[in-house]
Motif scaffolding. Structure first.
Motif, PDB file in Angstrom:
ATOM      1  N   MET A   1      27.803  37.595  48.906  1.00  0.00           N
ATOM      2  CA  MET A   1      28.400  38.680  48.700  1.00  0.00           C
ATOM      3  C   MET A   1      28.475  39.555  50.941  1.00  0.00           C
ATOM      4  O   MET A   1      27.185  39.163  51.441  1.00  0.00           O
ATOM      5  CB  MET A   1      27.633  39.950  47.902  1.00  0.00           C
ATOM      6  N   ILE A   2      29.164  40.075  50.991  1.00  0.00           N
ATOM      7  CA  ILE A   2      29.238  40.608  52.003  1.00  0.00           C
ATOM      8  C   ILE A   2      28.511  41.801  52.615  1.00  0.00           C
ATOM      9  O   ILE A   2      28.754  42.907  51.305  1.00  0.00           O
ATOM     10  CB  ILE A   2      29.966  40.696  53.218  1.00  0.00           C
ATOM     11  N   ALA A   3      27.677  42.522  53.660  1.00  0.00           N
ATOM     12  CA  ALA A   3      26.896  43.182  53.340  1.00  0.00           C
ATOM     13  C   ALA A   3      27.789  44.585  53.655  1.00  0.00           C
ATOM     14  O   ALA A   3      28.705  44.304  54.375  1.00  0.00           O
ATOM     15  CB  ALA A   3      26.187  43.077  54.399  1.00  0.00           C
ATOM     16  N   PRO A   4      27.777  45.142  52.791  1.00  0.00           N
ATOM     17  CA  PRO A   4      28.207  46.516  53.244  1.00  0.00           C
ATOM     18  C   PRO A   4      28.448  47.087  54.968  1.00  0.00           C
ATOM     19  O   PRO A   4      27.055  47.336  55.378  1.00  0.00           O
ATOM     20  CB  PRO A   4      27.904  47.522  51.795  1.00  0.00           C
ATOM     21  N   SER A   5      29.663  47.303  55.283  1.00  0.00           N
ATOM     22  CA  SER A   5      29.604  48.217  56.683  1.00  0.00           C
ATOM     23  C   SER A   5      29.293  49.798  56.354  1.00  0.00           C
ATOM     24  O   SER A   5      29.309  50.809  55.569  1.00  0.00           O
ATOM     25  CB  SER A   5      31.149  48.012  56.739  1.00  0.00           C
ATOM     26  N   LEU A   6      28.270  50.492  57.635  1.00  0.00           N
ATOM     27  CA  LEU A   6      27.984  51.407  58.047  1.00  0.00           C
ATOM     28  C   LEU A   6      29.135  52.547  57.814  1.00  0.00           C
ATOM     29  O   LEU A   6      28.251  53.487  58.156  1.00  0.00           O
ATOM     30  CB  LEU A   6      26.799  51.439  59.056  1.00  0.00           C
ATOM     31  N   THR A   7      30.247  51.883  58.322  1.00  0.00           N
ATOM     32  CA  THR A   7      31.854  53.285  58.569  1.00  0.00           C
ATOM     33  C   THR A   7      31.496  54.230  57.675  1.00  0.00           C
ATOM     34  O   THR A   7      31.364  53.109  56.273  1.00  0.00           O
ATOM     35  CB  THR A   7      32.299  51.661  59.606  1.00  0.00           C
ATOM     36  N   THR A   8      32.934  54.233  57.879  1.00  0.00           N
ATOM     37  CA  THR A   8      33.248  55.358  56.918  1.00  0.00           C
ATOM     38  C   THR A   8      34.765  54.598  56.234  1.00  0.00           C
ATOM     39  O   THR A   8      35.225  54.992  55.456  1.00  0.00           O
ATOM     40  CB  THR A   8      34.135  56.591  57.217  1.00  0.00           C
ATOM     41  N   VAL A   9      35.097  53.548  56.445  1.00  0.00           N
ATOM     42  CA  VAL A   9      35.781  52.430  55.977  1.00  0.00           C
ATOM     43  C   VAL A   9      35.352  51.821  54.559  1.00  0.00           C
ATOM     44  O   VAL A   9      34.562  51.862  54.131  1.00  0.00           O
ATOM     45  CB  VAL A   9      35.928  51.108  56.543  1.00  0.00           C
ATOM     46  N   PRO A  10      36.411  52.238  53.957  1.00  0.00           N
ATOM     47  CA  PRO A  10      35.238  51.776  52.246  1.00  0.00           C
ATOM     48  C   PRO A  10      34.949  49.744  52.656  1.00  0.00           C
ATOM     49  O   PRO A  10      35.796  48.962  53.240  1.00  0.00           O
ATOM     50  CB  PRO A  10      36.394  51.237  51.489  1.00  0.00           C
ATOM     51  N   HIS A  11      34.387  49.906  51.515  1.00  0.00           N
ATOM     52  CA  HIS A  11      33.376  48.623  51.880  1.00  0.00           C
ATOM     53  C   HIS A  11      34.466  47.348  51.068  1.00  0.00           C
ATOM     54  O   HIS A  11      34.905  45.947  51.046  1.00  0.00           O
ATOM     55  CB  HIS A  11      32.214  48.601  51.685  1.00  0.00           C
ATOM     56  N   HIS A  12      34.705  48.324  50.020  1.00  0.00           N
ATOM     57  CA  HIS A  12      35.540  47.819  48.739  1.00  0.00           C
ATOM     58  C   HIS A  12      37.338  48.049  48.196  1.00  0.00           C
ATOM     59  O   HIS A  12      36.635  49.278  47.931  1.00  0.00           O
ATOM     60  CB  HIS A  12      34.711  47.173  47.383  1.00  0.00           C
ATOM     61  N   LEU A  13      38.241  47.750  48.587  1.00  0.00           N
ATOM     62  CA  LEU A  13      39.166  48.818  48.428  1.00  0.00           C
ATOM     63  C   LEU A  13      39.293  48.026  47.214  1.00  0.00           C
ATOM     64  O   LEU A  13      39.800  46.704  46.769  1.00  0.00           O
ATOM     65  CB  LEU A  13      40.225  48.855  49.276  1.00  0.00           C
ATOM     66  N   ALA A  14      40.913  48.209  46.403  1.00  0.00           N
ATOM     67  CA  ALA A  14      41.140  48.073  45.838  1.00  0.00           C
ATOM     68  C   ALA A  14      42.185  48.899  45.619  1.00  0.00           C
ATOM     69  O   ALA A  14      42.357  49.871  45.649  1.00  0.00           O
ATOM     70  CB  ALA A  14      40.619  48.218  44.135  1.00  0.00           C
ATOM     71  N   ILE A  15      43.341  47.452  44.907  1.00  0.00           N
ATOM     72  CA  ILE A  15      44.512  48.592  45.313  1.00  0.00           C
ATOM     73  C   ILE A  15      45.655  47.875  43.843  1.00  0.00           C
ATOM     74  O   ILE A  15      45.949  47.263  43.036  1.00  0.00           O
ATOM     75  CB  ILE A  15      45.882  48.076  45.981  1.00  0.00           C
ATOM     76  N   VAL A  16      45.961  49.410  43.259  1.00  0.00           N
ATOM     77  CA  VAL A  16      47.580  49.221  42.059  1.00  0.00           C
ATOM     78  C   VAL A  16      49.156  48.506  42.502  1.00  0.00           C
ATOM     79  O   VAL A  16      49.229  50.497  43.639  1.00  0.00           O
ATOM     80  CB  VAL A  16      47.653  50.023  40.851  1.00  0.00           C
TER      81      VAL A  16
END
Ligand code: IPE
Ligand code: IPE
Ligand code: MG
Length: 247
Positions: A1-16
């Motif tokens: 697993m990749i470490a979560p970033s500390l920025t405001t960008v989502p670490h995990h993005l999900a898309i329908v």
């Protein structure tokens, strides 16, 4: 697993990824042509996510309920999956994408099933972006299969045990869920994992979802306050107290 970033960008993005059919119908094309454009949109989106430092992308490509579509569209989607594996996996592999296919595989053809295993094995050592493609997936299916697994092993059904038995146990829960195509519903996607995800609905049809639309979703996400049941005061630290030193 990749470490979560500390920025405001989502670490995990999900898309329908919704709206392929309408995209095609508007152009007097068969619906499958919209799905083909949908694959190109996904390929662009993967690159855009990597450029923005998103670590995990989970996309909804075919739901448990999509079998109920006309046979021609279903077989077109199965063919498109096989074709896309052959076309897209080499560049995903070269670009550091780790692929996972999430969903019930039993109903898929032997050829497609073998292709999924091969694609996963070929990209297993990559770590720039984890791409989960939910195919023949439903949130209810996932919860039921996890519960079945625990019951078969005689394990107690706790939240933690269920979480570990779910098909997305290899990634943290999504921070942001985007649905394109203008519908305001979840349609059996990530029912468990989206418990505290931020939701964003875009009117853009999936083949039209571009970098600008992605940046807009990320900007909206960055402006949200995620409270996880706490109060706002607990999340945002108040003004710093100045301590008066004794003379
Ligand atoms: C999403 O697009 C892709 C799949 C469900 C396979 P749709 O095919 O649902 O497109 P619309 O909603 O009919 O426009
Ligand atoms: C959800 O879209 C599934 C995928 C995008 C793969 P649908 O088009 O199947 O959802 P409904 O039927 O409009 O709820
Ligand atoms: Mg749809």
């Amino acid at each position: 697993m990749i470490a979560p970033s500390l920025t405001t960008v989502p670490h995990h993005l999900a898309i329908v990824m919704d709206g392929n059919g309408r995209w095609a119908t508007k152009r007097f094309l068969p619906r499958v042509a919209g799905h083909q454009q949908g694959v190109s949109a996904l390929s662009r989106c993967v690159k855009a996510c990597m450029a923005r430092g998103i670590a995990v992308l989970t996309v909804f490509a075919f739901s448990s309920e999509n079998w109920n579509r006309p046979a021609e569209e279903v077989s077109g989607l199965m063919e498109l999956l096989a074709l896309s594996l052959a076309r897209e996996v080499p560049s995903l592999k070269a670009n550091g994408v780790q692929l996972h296919f999430v969903g019930e595989r039993q109903q898929l053809s032997d050829k497609v099933r073998a292709g999924l295993v091969q694609a996963e094995a070929a990209t297993a050592d990559n770590n720039r972006l984890v791409l989960n493609v939910c195919f023949n997936y439903g949130g209810r299916w996932d919860i039921a299969q996890a519960a079945r697994k625990l019951a078969a092993g005689g394990q107690e059904i706790t939240e933690m045990a269920l979480d570990r038995a779910l098909s997305l146990a290899h990634v943290p829960d999504p921070d942001l869920v985007i649905r394109t195509g203008g519908e305001l519903r979840i349609s059996n996607f990530l029912l468990w994992q989206a418990a505290y995800s931020e939701l964003h609905f875009s009117d853009k049809l999936w083949p039209d979802f571009d970098d600008t639309a992605l940046d807009e979703a990320i900007a909206v996400y960055a402006s949200r306050e995620r409270r996880f049941g706490k109060t706002s005061g607990q999340i945002t630290p108040g003004p710093k107290k100045t301590t008066v030193k004794a003379a």
